[in-house]
Design a protein around this motif. Structure first.
Motif, PDB file in Angstrom:
ATOM      1  N   UNK A  84       0.842  -1.205   0.000  1.00 31.39           N
ATOM      2  CA  UNK A  84       0.000   0.000   0.000  1.00 31.39           C
ATOM      3  C   UNK A  84       0.876   1.253   0.000  1.00 31.39           C
ATOM      4  N   UNK A  85       1.915   1.230   0.819  1.00 31.45           N
ATOM      5  CA  UNK A  85       2.822   2.370   0.902  1.00 31.45           C
ATOM      6  C   UNK A  85       3.649   2.554  -0.359  1.00 31.45           C
ATOM      7  N   UNK A  86       4.156   1.457  -0.919  1.00 37.52           N
ATOM      8  CA  UNK A  86       4.964   1.582  -2.133  1.00 37.52           C
ATOM      9  C   UNK A  86       4.105   2.046  -3.301  1.00 37.52           C
ATOM     10  N   UNK A  87       2.871   1.598  -3.360  1.00 38.11           N
ATOM     11  CA  UNK A  87       1.974   2.057  -4.428  1.00 38.11           C
ATOM     12  C   UNK A  87       1.675   3.547  -4.279  1.00 38.11           C
ATOM     13  N   UNK A  88       1.418   3.977  -3.056  1.00 37.23           N
ATOM     14  CA  UNK A  88       1.157   5.389  -2.788  1.00 37.23           C
ATOM     15  C   UNK A  88       2.341   6.245  -3.240  1.00 37.23           C
ATOM     16  N   UNK A  89       3.540   5.811  -2.913  1.00 33.59           N
ATOM     17  CA  UNK A  89       4.747   6.559  -3.290  1.00 33.59           C
ATOM     18  C   UNK A  89       4.961   6.560  -4.802  1.00 33.59           C
ATOM     19  N   UNK A  90       4.799   5.411  -5.427  1.00 29.77           N
ATOM     20  CA  UNK A  90       5.035   5.306  -6.871  1.00 29.77           C
ATOM     21  C   UNK A  90       4.031   6.145  -7.655  1.00 29.77           C
ATOM     22  N   UNK A  91       2.776   6.121  -7.245  1.00 30.50           N
ATOM     23  CA  UNK A  91       1.755   6.910  -7.949  1.00 30.50           C
ATOM     24  C   UNK A  91       2.016   8.407  -7.796  1.00 30.50           C
ATOM     25  N   UNK A  92       2.369   8.838  -6.583  1.00 25.07           N
ATOM     26  CA  UNK A  92       2.678  10.247  -6.367  1.00 25.07           C
ATOM     27  C   UNK A  92       3.926  10.657  -7.141  1.00 25.07           C
TER      28      UNK A  92
END
Length: 132
Positions: A84-92
């Motif tokens: 969840x955190x890595x997806x949040x970072x990658x999308x941002x």
């Protein structure tokens, strides 16, 4: 006949000696690379505390991330998967890079504005994520 046999035998011996000398170095290099790769993969935690995830999400929202704003805050559990955190970072990151693509190079770091770069890394540090 004896000369040909002797030369062939010498070639086999020299080749074997060279292989024996080179093989340990190749094995050591391979083990070092696989160990380094395993260590790099183990940097990220398996889970993230909900408070840390929500704080990182807020950091990205305050920096202007619409994708972080569309994501839902974590609740109802004490931890969330690191994905969840890595997806949040990658999308941002991708959003910031797209938004900042026309900035001059001296105002960018890693293809995004310096404030966006700092926000991404601050959010990553909050969650304890090294790779995304």
């Amino acid at each position: 006949m004896h000369r040909t046999l002797r030369n062939a035998l010498a070639t086999v011996i020299v080749t074997g000696a060279l292989t024996a000398a080179v093989a340990p170095a190749a094995v050591a290099a391979e083990q070092t690379q696989s160990t380094a790769g395993a260590r790099a993969e183990l940097r990220n935690p398996k889970t993230i505390k909900v408070a840390d995830f929500n704080q990182a999400r807020s950091t990205l929202i305050n920096a202007g991330s619409r994708t972080a704003g569309k994501s839902h805050p974590a609740h109802g559990t004490k931890d969330v998967p690191v994905t969840h955190g890595t997806s949040l970072l990658a999308e941002a990151r991708d959003e910031f890079r797209a938004a900042d693509r026309n900035l001059p190079a001296n105002q960018k770091k890693s293809d995004m504005s310096i404030p966006h770069y700092n926000a991404i890394h601050s959010a990553a540090n909050t969650m304890g994520i090294d790779r995304w």
